[in-house]
Design a protein around this motif. Structure first.
Motif, PDB file in Angstrom:
ATOM      1  N   SER A 113     -18.296  17.931  -0.789  1.00  0.00           N
ATOM      2  CA  SER A 113     -18.067  16.767  -1.317  1.00  0.00           C
ATOM      3  C   SER A 113     -16.451  16.617  -1.795  1.00  0.00           C
ATOM      4  N   LEU A 114     -16.116  15.626  -1.363  1.00  0.00           N
ATOM      5  CA  LEU A 114     -14.763  15.300  -1.879  1.00  0.00           C
ATOM      6  C   LEU A 114     -14.755  14.208  -2.935  1.00  0.00           C
ATOM      7  N   GLN A 115     -14.241  14.305  -4.321  1.00  0.00           N
ATOM      8  CA  GLN A 115     -14.744  13.498  -5.154  1.00  0.00           C
ATOM      9  C   GLN A 115     -13.333  12.720  -5.828  1.00  0.00           C
ATOM     10  N   THR A 116     -13.349  11.406  -5.864  1.00  0.00           N
ATOM     11  CA  THR A 116     -12.246  11.077  -6.874  1.00  0.00           C
ATOM     12  C   THR A 116     -12.559  10.505  -8.037  1.00  0.00           C
ATOM     13  N   LEU A 117     -12.010  10.417  -9.299  1.00  0.00           N
ATOM     14  CA  LEU A 117     -12.244   9.968 -10.424  1.00  0.00           C
ATOM     15  C   LEU A 117     -11.165   8.859 -11.071  1.00  0.00           C
ATOM     16  N   THR A 118     -10.072   8.952 -10.395  1.00  0.00           N
ATOM     17  CA  THR A 118      -9.140   8.167 -10.800  1.00  0.00           C
ATOM     18  C   THR A 118      -8.644   7.298 -10.027  1.00  0.00           C
ATOM     19  N   TRP A 119      -7.895   6.054 -10.117  1.00  0.00           N
ATOM     20  CA  TRP A 119      -7.243   5.185  -9.256  1.00  0.00           C
ATOM     21  C   TRP A 119      -6.234   5.733  -8.503  1.00  0.00           C
ATOM     22  N   SER A 120      -5.527   6.843  -8.986  1.00  0.00           N
ATOM     23  CA  SER A 120      -4.585   7.643  -8.222  1.00  0.00           C
ATOM     24  C   SER A 120      -5.284   8.524  -7.224  1.00  0.00           C
ATOM     25  N   GLU A 121      -6.193   9.197  -7.460  1.00  0.00           N
ATOM     26  CA  GLU A 121      -6.731   9.901  -6.734  1.00  0.00           C
ATOM     27  C   GLU A 121      -7.508   9.187  -5.453  1.00  0.00           C
ATOM     28  N   LEU A 122      -8.000   8.168  -5.659  1.00  0.00           N
ATOM     29  CA  LEU A 122      -8.772   6.901  -4.738  1.00  0.00           C
ATOM     30  C   LEU A 122      -7.641   6.483  -3.826  1.00  0.00           C
ATOM     31  N   ILE A 123      -6.383   6.041  -4.495  1.00  0.00           N
ATOM     32  CA  ILE A 123      -5.140   5.626  -3.527  1.00  0.00           C
ATOM     33  C   ILE A 123      -4.775   6.708  -2.566  1.00  0.00           C
ATOM     34  N   GLY A 132      -4.425  -5.847  -5.606  1.00  0.00           N
ATOM     35  CA  GLY A 132      -5.479  -5.423  -6.538  1.00  0.00           C
ATOM     36  C   GLY A 132      -5.460  -3.949  -6.775  1.00  0.00           C
ATOM     37  N   GLU A 133      -5.130  -3.168  -5.774  1.00  0.00           N
ATOM     38  CA  GLU A 133      -5.045  -1.783  -5.924  1.00  0.00           C
ATOM     39  C   GLU A 133      -3.673  -1.320  -6.486  1.00  0.00           C
ATOM     40  N   ALA A 134      -2.918  -2.051  -6.381  1.00  0.00           N
ATOM     41  CA  ALA A 134      -1.366  -1.671  -6.877  1.00  0.00           C
ATOM     42  C   ALA A 134      -1.335  -1.905  -8.657  1.00  0.00           C
ATOM     43  N   LEU A 135      -2.203  -3.098  -8.905  1.00  0.00           N
ATOM     44  CA  LEU A 135      -2.002  -3.349 -10.203  1.00  0.00           C
ATOM     45  C   LEU A 135      -3.007  -2.578 -10.974  1.00  0.00           C
ATOM     46  N   ALA A 136      -4.215  -1.910 -10.460  1.00  0.00           N
ATOM     47  CA  ALA A 136      -5.146  -0.983 -11.036  1.00  0.00           C
ATOM     48  C   ALA A 136      -4.385   0.089 -11.142  1.00  0.00           C
ATOM     49  N   LEU A 137      -3.512   0.850 -10.386  1.00  0.00           N
ATOM     50  CA  LEU A 137      -2.612   1.861 -10.432  1.00  0.00           C
ATOM     51  C   LEU A 137      -1.612   1.593 -11.721  1.00  0.00           C
ATOM     52  N   VAL A 175      -3.507  -8.775   1.855  1.00  0.00           N
ATOM     53  CA  VAL A 175      -2.788  -8.746   0.762  1.00  0.00           C
ATOM     54  C   VAL A 175      -3.148  -8.684  -0.467  1.00  0.00           C
ATOM     55  N   ARG A 176      -4.384  -9.668  -0.949  1.00  0.00           N
ATOM     56  CA  ARG A 176      -4.954  -9.516  -2.233  1.00  0.00           C
ATOM     57  C   ARG A 176      -5.634  -8.090  -2.491  1.00  0.00           C
ATOM     58  N   ILE A 177      -5.978  -7.498  -1.628  1.00  0.00           N
ATOM     59  CA  ILE A 177      -6.641  -6.167  -1.985  1.00  0.00           C
ATOM     60  C   ILE A 177      -5.910  -5.074  -2.301  1.00  0.00           C
ATOM     61  N   ALA A 178      -4.510  -5.159  -1.388  1.00  0.00           N
ATOM     62  CA  ALA A 178      -3.357  -4.338  -1.769  1.00  0.00           C
ATOM     63  C   ALA A 178      -2.803  -4.423  -2.859  1.00  0.00           C
ATOM     64  N   SER A 197       0.840  -1.213  -0.006  1.00  0.00           N
ATOM     65  CA  SER A 197      -0.042  -0.025   0.091  1.00  0.00           C
ATOM     66  C   SER A 197       0.938   1.124  -0.135  1.00  0.00           C
ATOM     67  N   ALA A 198       1.848   1.266   0.758  1.00  0.00           N
ATOM     68  CA  ALA A 198       2.898   2.283   0.748  1.00  0.00           C
ATOM     69  C   ALA A 198       3.629   2.791  -0.490  1.00  0.00           C
ATOM     70  N   TRP A 199       4.022   1.407  -1.055  1.00  0.00           N
ATOM     71  CA  TRP A 199       4.657   1.598  -2.283  1.00  0.00           C
ATOM     72  C   TRP A 199       3.776   2.028  -3.566  1.00  0.00           C
TER      73      TRP A 199
END
Length: 447
Positions: free
Chosen positions: A347-357, A249-254, A244-247, A207-209
């Motif tokens: 409202s705080l909104q995210t539209l990309t994986w980068s913003e969400l992470i 998955g987020e890394a691959l999406a980004l 671990v799987r969730i972390a 997650s930090a990486w």
């Protein structure tokens, strides 16, 4: 002697006879920062108690330093301590670094959190640069002894926050990411022994990486590096632990948002001058990349519909399904999740994986102090594109349609690219000031 006696009187407020008492409880820390009535008196009392906590960091007794750090982190988490930082920045930083070098695992964790909060409080500038320059070596050296999960996770998260705030050069971010990568995927040699990391550490380091990848330009990394990252994270999707799987998955999406697999395949097929080499090597590489993408799609599809039984934390099953449904939709349709949350009526909104992470990592690090920081911390408001209602000077802001949002707020829009260039310029200007130089020729056309 007089100063030392005064310090000891202050320290008595933080000291107890119970060496094993918990110092991580925010309620305990808040009790150390109880204020008296009246707005001015409250501020004076809080500043005074922060001074007392700072004095206590000189003490030899570990439990006293732990209590002091708990009080400091609670104060910085619940309010922006700009006045205190203006007076005591250097002292606080170096006392926290001393705790990282010599303290117990609990003290190291508290000191790491304090340094991360200090970085978020100072934002861009010379102080942030000093935090990064002074922190990287002691953190990296301490990470070599992976004796405790709490200590390792805290060190890695501190390194991530400090680098995110302070790095002005790509090489600085790459250095921190490489420190983390070595924990996950060490290069074995005569002096390196493979250590099996606990799942909680793997998830935290991934997650930090990934958090630091949000400020990297994908063009700076080589194709072979991307392939190594993608292959490793793909193996993590098969692990038993859901976190671990969730972390992973987020890394691959980004990664897929940052650089396309098709581009990697093209790079792999061509030489630096753009010509296609002869032989089977390039064709094998191209086939490998496309095969890896197909494998990941199948893994993500399976995890998005998992029926349970894989992983002990049943409560995380829905989180896993929802995440991988979003990842699957992104891989198939190039549609990132559109997330919105309320902060004080705005409202705080995210539209990309980068913003969400970025959002998720900041929420995790700040915990209960996230809302307060989002309302008052201009650095966080800048990086997460959030403007509190009180900052709107003229009436109601225009409500954009979903099409307009994607036109102006997508990672590839001209507006977002200009904003990224501006933030990079701010970091560079800060570096120039630190080096004793001044930028020239910065006309209106550059803004």
């Amino acid at each position: 002697m007089g100063k030392r006696n005064k310090q000891r009187k202050n320290i008595a407020m933080l000291d107890t006879d119970d060496e094993n008492s918990s110092v991580s409880s925010s309620s305990t820390a808040r009790s150390d920062l109880m204020s008296v009535s009246g707005t001015d008196e409250v501020q004076v009392d809080k500043d005074s108690l922060l001074e007392q906590a700072l004095d206590a960091l000189y003490e030899k007794r570990g439990s006293t330093r732990e209590k002091a750090l708990a009080a400091i982190t609670d104060a910085f988490n619940t309010n922006l301590q700009h006045q205190f930082v203006d007076k005591k920045f250097v002292t606080l930083l170096h006392l926290c670094l001393n705790s990282i070098k010599k303290g117990s695992s609990k003290e190291i964790a508290l000191a790491c959190h304090a340094i991360g909060l200090l970085a978020l409080t100072v934002g861009y500038g010379d102080n942030a640069r000093e935090i990064l320059e002074e922190s990287v070596i002691p953190i990296s050296q301490n990470l070599k002894s992976q004796s405790d999960s709490l200590k390792t996770v805290s060190l890695v998260e501190c390194l991530a926050i400090v680098t995110f705030v302070s790095a002005t050069e790509t090489e600085e971010t790459e250095r921190s990411m490489q420190i983390m990568w070595q924990l996950l995927h060490p290069k074995l040699g005569s002096n390196v022994v493979a250590v099996k990391l606990p799942a909680v550490v793997i998830a935290a380091v991934v997650s930090a990486w990934t958090f630091l990848l949000t400020i990297m330009d994908g063009c700076t990394l080589k194709s072979k590096d991307w392939q190594e990252y993608i292959s490793y994270f793909s193996t993590l999707l098969d692990k038993d632990d859901r976190s671990v799987r969730i972390a992973a998955g987020e890394a691959l999406a980004l990664i897929f948002e940052t650089v396309s697999i098709e581009k990697l395949a093209t790079e792999n097929k061509t030489t630096p001058d753009g010509s296609v080499p002869e032989g089977n090597k390039s064709r094998e590489g191209y086939t490998h990349i496309l095969g890896l993408k197909s494998k990941i799609l199948n893994q993500v599809r399976s995890l998005s519909a998992e029926a349970g039984g894989k992983g002990s934390a049943k409560k995380d099953l829905n989180s896993q399904r929802n995440l991988f449904k979003d990842v699957l939709e992104f891989l198939e349709d190039d549609h990132a999740p559109d997330i919105s949350m309320k902060i004080g009526g705005d409202s705080l909104q995210t539209l990309t994986w980068s913003e969400l992470i970025k959002l998720n990592f900041m929420k995790h690090f700040l915990g209960g102090g996230f809302i307060k920081h989002m309302q008052d911390n201009e650095f966080l408001q800048d990086v997460l594109r959030f403007t509190p209602k009180r900052k709107h000077l003229l009436g109601e802001k225009h409500q954009m349609s979903s099409g307009e949002k994607r036109m102006f707020q997508s990672p590839n829009s001209i507006l977002n690219k200009a904003r990224t260039q501006f933030l990079n310029k701010q970091r560079m200007l800060s570096k120039d000031r630190n080096d004793g130089h001044f930028a020239v020729g910065m006309g209106d056309e550059d803004m």
